[in-house]
Design a protein around this motif. Structure first.
Motif, short mmCIF file in Angstrom:
data_model
loop_
_atom_site.label_atom_id
_atom_site.label_comp_id
_atom_site.label_asym_id
_atom_site.label_seq_id
_atom_site.Cartn_x
_atom_site.Cartn_y
_atom_site.Cartn_z
N GLU A 170 -3.04 0.76 -52.34
CA GLU A 170 -3.71 -0.35 -52.46
C GLU A 170 -4.21 -0.16 -54.58
O GLU A 170 -4.51 -1.71 -54.54
CB GLU A 170 -4.76 -0.48 -51.71
CG GLU A 170 -5.85 0.68 -51.60
CD GLU A 170 -7.10 0.40 -52.64
OE1 GLU A 170 -7.60 -0.29 -53.77
OE2 GLU A 170 -7.48 1.71 -53.32
N TYR A 218 -5.62 -3.31 -47.28
CA TYR A 218 -5.45 -4.50 -48.35
C TYR A 218 -5.05 -5.60 -48.25
O TYR A 218 -5.56 -7.06 -48.93
CB TYR A 218 -5.63 -3.66 -49.90
CG TYR A 218 -4.27 -3.70 -49.87
CD1 TYR A 218 -3.05 -4.42 -51.16
CD2 TYR A 218 -3.47 -2.28 -50.09
CE1 TYR A 218 -2.15 -4.39 -50.97
CE2 TYR A 218 -1.74 -2.34 -49.51
CZ TYR A 218 -1.57 -3.30 -50.81
OH TYR A 218 -0.22 -3.09 -51.12
N THR A 257 -4.92 -3.47 -57.16
CA THR A 257 -6.55 -3.30 -57.56
C THR A 257 -5.36 -3.60 -59.33
O THR A 257 -6.35 -4.49 -60.13
CB THR A 257 -6.85 -2.37 -57.38
OG1 THR A 257 -7.77 -2.29 -56.35
CG2 THR A 257 -8.32 -2.40 -58.34
N GLN A 292 -9.18 -6.40 -41.72
CA GLN A 292 -10.47 -6.89 -42.02
C GLN A 292 -11.49 -7.34 -41.80
O GLN A 292 -12.95 -6.84 -42.32
CB GLN A 292 -10.81 -7.25 -43.73
CG GLN A 292 -9.21 -6.18 -44.62
CD GLN A 292 -9.21 -7.26 -45.88
OE1 GLN A 292 -10.34 -8.00 -46.54
NE2 GLN A 292 -7.56 -7.04 -46.63
N GLU A 349 -12.28 -2.54 -48.52
CA GLU A 349 -11.46 -2.83 -48.17
C GLU A 349 -11.59 -4.83 -48.27
O GLU A 349 -11.10 -5.77 -48.21
CB GLU A 349 -10.19 -2.72 -48.12
CG GLU A 349 -9.35 -1.10 -48.50
CD GLU A 349 -8.89 -1.56 -49.98
OE1 GLU A 349 -8.55 -3.54 -49.97
OE2 GLU A 349 -8.67 -0.86 -50.58
#
Length: 743
Positions: free
Chosen positions: A524, A253, A528, A259, A320
């Motif tokens: 993660e 994340y 959030t 990613q 993610e």
């Protein structure tokens, strides 16, 4: 130009080598004996070649005999090998030359030169049959030796190149996640419902309905643990097989690179290449740190690895990534093209948009009842290590927690930590009866227990971890959270004691790597939760973190730090700079990354802009003192002939990001941290081609940088210097004499 495989060409080559050896003899210490022996042997070879040249002229022009032609070819190969070694270290100035041979290598090249000289001498003495026969035998032996040596060197170079490519493609953060996840289940065997129930039959089926499996579960349900377990468990299906290849990648994340589709595919290729290096041959051009290969090439590498055996790929936390659709399409294409390919992807339930209407994919949901046995084991382990919980009925503790866990290991972990920390069994029982209903409620409950006097520091620590452009170590984070506006100095009286007190104050929200000391969120879902929009004046709203606000705050803290007294000193050597780095942990981050946070946070406010102007200020406090300022280095009014002084000045210009910052503001060049690896010449040419040099000189020669120019990026042109050194010196002098007056 002379033919290199001729007497004239060989004589010229020997002459060049002798000149190079003279340079090495002047610059290198400790290799005079080897250099002298090589020069002696080369002079002897040159003499024999001159004799042959004279003999040929006397005999008239005629074709060379095959044996002599082969000898010349071998001689050219040996001399070429010596030239490549000597040229390899001549990328810098002579004073930096390093002798490229160790003793065995030098003896080997001397032996080859001796044999070449002997054969040439036999020819120069006449074409006696015995001598020619001996020459043929020795020539054949040396030719074979040289060919084997070239082949061996080629293989070593190819292996070195393959390893270098694998290092470029690899993802160390992903590997760190795998190591941490594996350590969490050592000694137990979680996920039997998935491994023995779904995965075993799917991997063993030669023709499954789909080569892709999607593992779906809520945040905190243990997907990463299950994926790491599957990666380590899969080889046990067929222990005797050497054709099963496994590669895994974890999307993080807090790491945007992890990613991206090319980073994911590259990480998988790097792992597969450890067993099948030849798959890297499909990468053309070869990747570098600045230029990654295209996704299509990486897909071809992965497909090639599956040609001779089964390949299992695991990609965790697809949710993610903002590129999840591209990632899924890429993996689906690989799976469809290779019968031996099996791909496992994990994600939260809310990413159904990645599935095409016509796509076939085996979907496995981490239902609550499937995780319950593993959760029961998890609770029993904590009870066994808690003297307080051992005073309570274990079944009652287990039932109370599992009833509310709703399949979330993260929720369960937080509650076990809180309950086990109670001083008495009775209080532990009350804590069990008042556990929050959801993970977000659990996070809010944890933050509500932060002492009032520590709330501001804890919030700032969470913000640095959430929004800093690069992950910080614990020492860097400790330094960052104690910085206050208008602070002018920092020493041990400002610093936290003990160093891990910040981790304790954050009550399990932060995790510190035991190997790198890098601090991240423990999960993660913490990030959030902190970013979720809240309203009102309640306690939850206090902990909400806004990216724009905190990115500007990080810029302000970094510049405040760099304007403190320790960094006003005059730095004249790289050793002094390294000493500052060691003494002041946040210096490296603050000086090299603050511009990244400028870009992340949008437009700066007046307070931040004032700090930027102060940061660029250079002044002379008296007529007898050198120019000093926040850059912390001596600025020379006139160009210096001292190369060492110039090197440190150029290094510090690059280190403190002056050019990147200025041109980023002007909209001339998009700043990336990697740009600092460019040489001064490359950076100069890049900026010159974009008309940036004249603009920055205009800006720096002003009494005060015009605000409208910073906003609009339109500045009048001024003459551009012709070389990077003149440019650096010119800007230094202008800053010192024109930009700011004495304070």
């Amino acid at each position: 130009m002379a033919d290199p495989v001729s007497i004239t060409g060989l004589v010229l080559q020997v002459g060049v080598l002798l000149k190079q050896l003279v340079e090495y003899g002047t610059a290198v210490k400790g290799a005079q004996g080897e250099i002298g022996r090589l020069r002696t042997e080369l002079y002897a070879v040159k003499g024999v070649l001159r004799d042959l040249e004279t003999a040929q002229e006397d005999a008239g022009k005629r074709p060379l005999k095959r044996e002599l032609s082969e000898t010349f070819t071998t001689a050219a190969t040996v001399l070429g090998e010596l030239a490549r070694k000597l040229d390899g270290t001549k990328q810098s100035r002579i004073k930096s030359l390093v002798w490229p041979f160790d003793k065995p290598e030098c003896n080997e090249i001397l032996g080859k030169l001796e044999r070449v000289k002997t054969w040439l001498m036999l020819y120069s003495m006449g074409e006696q049959q015995a001598g020619i026969g001996l020459l043929k035998d020795n020539l054949q032996d040396l030719t074979i030796t040289v060919q084997e040596d070239i082949a061996d060197r080629g293989a070593r170079l190819q292996l070195d190149e393959q390893q270098a490519i694998s290092r470029i493609l690899a993802s160390p953060p992903s590997e760190a996640v795998h190591t941490k996840a594996c350590s969490a289940w050592q000694g137990v065997s979680p996920g039997a419902w998935f491994l023995d129930g779904h995965l075993r039959s799917w991997l063993s089926d030669a023709h499954p309905p789909s080569n892709m499996l999607l593992l779906s579960g809520l945040s905190g349900s243990g997907k990463t643990i299950l994926m790491s377990r599957a990666a380590e468990w899969a080889p046990s299906l067929n222990p005797s097989s050497t054709n099963l290849l496994i590669a895994r990648h974890y999307c993080l994340y807090n790491d945007e690179k992890s990613q991206k589709v090319t980073q994911i595919l590259g990480s998988l290729v790097a792992q597969l290449a450890q067993h099948t290096p030849s798959i890297l041959d499909h990468l053309d051009p070869k990747p570098t740190a600045e230029k990654q290969p295209e996704a299509a090439q990486l897909e071809t590498c992965i497909a090639t690895a599956a040609a001779d055996g089964q390949v299992v790929l695991l990609v965790d936390a697809l949710n993610e990534s903002m590129d999840r659709n591209a990632i899924w399409q890429s993996l689906a294409g690989i799976a469809a093209s290779c019968a031996n390919m099996r791909i496992i992807v994990s994600s939260t339930p809310g990413v159904s948009d990645i599935l095409d209407d016509n796509a076939t994919c085996l979907q496995v949901n981490m239902a609550v009842d499937r995780s319950t046995p593993d959760m029961a084991v998890f609770v029993d382990q904590h009870i066994a290590h808690s003297k307080v919980l051992q005073r309570l009925p274990s079944e009652e503790v287990r039932d109370a927690l599992l009833k509310k866990a709703n399949g979330s290991f993260r929720w369960l972990e937080l509650q076990m930590q809180y309950v086990a920390a109670q001083p008495t069994a009775r209080r532990a029982m009350r804590a069990l009866q008042s556990t929050p209903a959801t993970l977000d409620a659990a996070y809010a409950a944890v933050l509500s227990r932060v002492p009032t006097e520590s709330r501001e520091m804890v919030k700032e620590a969470l913000a640095w971890v959430a929004f800093a452009s690069e992950s910080l170590t614990l020492l860097e984070l400790n330094e960052a959270v104690v910085i206050e506006d208008d602070q002018v100095d920092i020493d041990n009286t400002y610093r936290l004691v003990p160093p891990d007190v910040l981790l304790k104050l954050c009550h399990g929200f932060l995790d510190c790597s035991p190997t790198t000391s890098v601090v991240t969120f423990a999960h993660e879902s913490v990030s959030t939760f902190l970013r979720v929009t809240t309203s009102g004046d309640n306690d939850d709203a206090y902990w909400h973190l806004d990216m724009d606000i905190w990115s500007r705050c990080i810029v302000r803290k970094c510049l405040t730090y760099l304007l403190m007294k320790p960094f006003q000193q005059d730095i004249t050597t790289l050793g002094e700079l390294r000493h500052l780095d060691a003494t002041y942990p946040l210096m490296h981050f603050a000086s090299t990354r603050w511009i990244c946070d400028v870009q992340r946070g949008g437009k700066l406010d007046t307070a931040e802009l004032d700090l930027v102007k102060r940061f660029f200020m250079v002044y002379r406090s008296s007529r007898t003192e050198e120019y000093i300022g926040p850059f912390g280095y001596r600025i020379h009014e006139t160009p210096s002939s001292d190369d060492d002084s110039l090197d440190i000045e150029l290094h510090l210009w690059r280190r403190f990001q002056l050019f990147e910052v200025t041109f980023s503001w002007l909209g001339v060049v998009s700043y990336e941290p990697e740009s600092s690896i460019l040489s001064e010449e490359d950076a100069f040419e890049k900026l010159k081609s974009s008309h940036g040099l004249s603009q920055v000189l205009y800006l720096l020669m002003r009494e005060r940088p015009p605000d409208h120019a910073l906003e609009a990026g339109h500045l009048a042109h001024a003459p551009s210097p012709a070389s990077p050194r003149v440019f650096y010196k010119c800007v230094s002098a202008r800053m010192a004499t024109r930009l700011y007056r004495r304070p």
